[in-house]
Design an enzyme around this catalytic site. Structure first.
Site, short mmCIF file in Angstrom:
data_model
loop_
_atom_site.label_atom_id
_atom_site.label_comp_id
_atom_site.label_asym_id
_atom_site.label_seq_id
_atom_site.Cartn_x
_atom_site.Cartn_y
_atom_site.Cartn_z
CE1 TYR A 153 77.02 -66.27 31.99
CE2 TYR A 153 78.14 -66.97 29.99
CZ TYR A 153 77.31 -66.07 30.64
OH TYR A 153 76.77 -65.02 29.96
CB THR A 188 77.87 -55.65 31.39
OG1 THR A 188 78.14 -57.04 31.62
CG2 THR A 188 77.09 -55.48 30.10
P1 NAD Z 1 75.33 -57.70 34.69
O1 NAD Z 1 76.13 -58.42 35.73
O2 NAD Z 1 75.55 -56.25 34.49
O3 NAD Z 1 73.77 -57.93 34.91
C1 NAD Z 1 73.23 -59.09 35.50
C2 NAD Z 1 72.14 -58.67 36.45
O4 NAD Z 1 71.54 -59.84 37.00
C3 NAD Z 1 72.68 -57.82 37.62
O5 NAD Z 1 71.91 -56.65 37.77
C4 NAD Z 1 72.52 -58.76 38.80
O6 NAD Z 1 72.30 -58.10 40.03
C5 NAD Z 1 71.32 -59.59 38.37
N1 NAD Z 1 71.22 -60.82 39.13
C6 NAD Z 1 72.21 -61.69 39.47
N2 NAD Z 1 71.73 -62.69 40.21
C7 NAD Z 1 70.39 -62.47 40.33
C8 NAD Z 1 69.34 -63.15 40.98
N3 NAD Z 1 69.55 -64.30 41.67
N4 NAD Z 1 68.08 -62.65 40.91
C9 NAD Z 1 67.84 -61.51 40.23
N5 NAD Z 1 68.80 -60.80 39.60
C10 NAD Z 1 70.06 -61.29 39.65
O7 NAD Z 1 75.65 -58.50 33.32
P2 NAD Z 1 74.98 -58.40 31.87
O8 NAD Z 1 76.08 -58.55 30.90
O9 NAD Z 1 74.07 -57.25 31.74
O10 NAD Z 1 74.16 -59.78 31.84
C11 NAD Z 1 72.80 -59.87 31.46
C12 NAD Z 1 72.56 -61.25 30.87
O11 NAD Z 1 73.26 -61.35 29.63
C13 NAD Z 1 73.07 -62.41 31.73
O12 NAD Z 1 72.16 -63.49 31.67
C14 NAD Z 1 74.35 -62.78 31.05
O13 NAD Z 1 74.72 -64.12 31.30
C15 NAD Z 1 73.99 -62.56 29.61
N6 NAD Z 1 75.11 -62.42 28.69
C16 NAD Z 1 76.05 -61.46 28.89
C17 NAD Z 1 77.09 -61.34 27.98
C18 NAD Z 1 78.14 -60.27 28.13
O14 NAD Z 1 79.14 -60.32 27.39
N7 NAD Z 1 77.98 -59.32 29.03
C19 NAD Z 1 77.15 -62.19 26.88
C20 NAD Z 1 76.18 -63.17 26.73
C21 NAD Z 1 75.15 -63.26 27.62
#
Ligand code: NAD
Length: 243
Positions: A153, A188
């Site tokens: 990641y 999330t």
């Molecule tokens: P989440 O798991 O709720 O959302 C991620 C979404 O991506 C899900 O709806 C999932 O179905 C979708 N997904 C996964 N694989 C996929 C694919 N191959 N094609 C299309 N869609 C796909 O998590 P989130 O926290 O909302 O994450 C959103 C973004 O934010 C991600 O890139 C994550 O890495 C990033 N992020 C999250 C955090 C955190 O603390 N939650 C921090 C930094 C960055």
């Protein structure tokens, strides 16, 4: 300047979590929004936004599939005829250590998080250029500023920062801006059960997790003309964790 009336946006990973909040804010700001995800929940979100007077559609899209991206762009061409905003938000995590992670597991995370964004940029940029340009927002992470608990990641999120900078240079003369957002902890489904939540909040000067809406507001700013001279940058939004 953050009025998006007449613009079209595609948001990946938008069925739930931060992507859903980002899609809703862009739609509320006036954009036609294509909600893309591997999860069917995006259908209900698109229906709710439409019922509330927004213009939204859902398409099941796996960001690692070039064919799915081409289908999405064809749908947009028939629907509004233009693409102005791309938010590469989809992401997955695998919390295994390097010692425990297989090569296949490593590749899967890199494929979704980094290659998925690469394919999106590669295929969407020419369509954006047709109507004078647009804005691409890539969701990285504050883990792209240090080592972190999750090797694949973390590497994928560093890759997004590099991709953002090179894409910004490549597409600037076509009117396309490319920026990255690097959120800290947002609770999330991605991390709800992570053992690191408490320690991460403890290491955050503001002593709390962020809200998805706080990230979405930055997406809106970077997607809109309000950020017209900003490209190739990454924006940390983590309550001082990285400071
Ligand atoms: P989440 O798991 O709720 O959302 C991620 C979404 O991506 C899900 O709806 C999932 O179905 C979708 N997904 C996964 N694989 C996929 C694919 N191959 N094609 C299309 N869609 C796909 O998590 P989130 O926290 O909302 O994450 C959103 C973004 O934010 C991600 O890139 C994550 O890495 C990033 N992020 C999250 C955090 C955190 O603390 N939650 C921090 C930094 C960055």
């Amino acid at each position: 300047l953050t009025d998006l009336t007449g613009k079209t946006a595609l948001v990946t990973g938008a069925a739930r979590g931060q992507g859903a909040v980002e899609a809703e804010l862009l739609a509320t700001a006036g954009a036609s929004v294509l909600i893309c995800d591997v999860l069917d929940e995006g259908e209900a979100l698109a229906a709710r936004l439409t019922a509330e007077g927004c213009d939204a559609k859902f398409l099941k899209l796996d960001v690692t599939s070039e064919a799915a991206w081409l289908e999405a762009l064809a749908l947009i061409r028939d629907w509004t005829g233009r693409l102005d905003i791309l938010v590469n938000n989809a992401g997955i995590i695998n919390r295994k250590t390097i010692a425990d992670m297989s090569v296949g597991e490593w590749k899967k995370v890199l494929e979704v998080n980094a290659t998925g964004a690469f394919i999106g940029i590669k295929l969407a940029a020419p369509m954006m250029a047709e109507t004078g340009g647009g804005s691409i927002v890539n969701i990285s992470s504050n883990s792209a500023f240090s080592g972190h608990y999750d090797p694949a990641y973390t590497a994928s999120k560093w890759a997004i920062r590099g991709l953002t900078r090179t894409a910004a240079m490549e597409f600037a003369d076509q009117g396309i801006r490319v920026n990255a957002i690097c959120p800290g902890l947002i609770v999330t489904d991605l991390n709800r059960n992570s053992p690191h939540l408490g320690p991460m909040i403890g290491m955050t000067p503001m002593a709390r997790a962020g809200e998805a809406d706080e990230v979405a507001q930055l997406v809106l700013f970077l997607a809109s003309d309000a950020s017209g001279f900003i490209t190739g940058e990454d924006f940390v939004i983590d309550g001082g964790f990285t400071a």
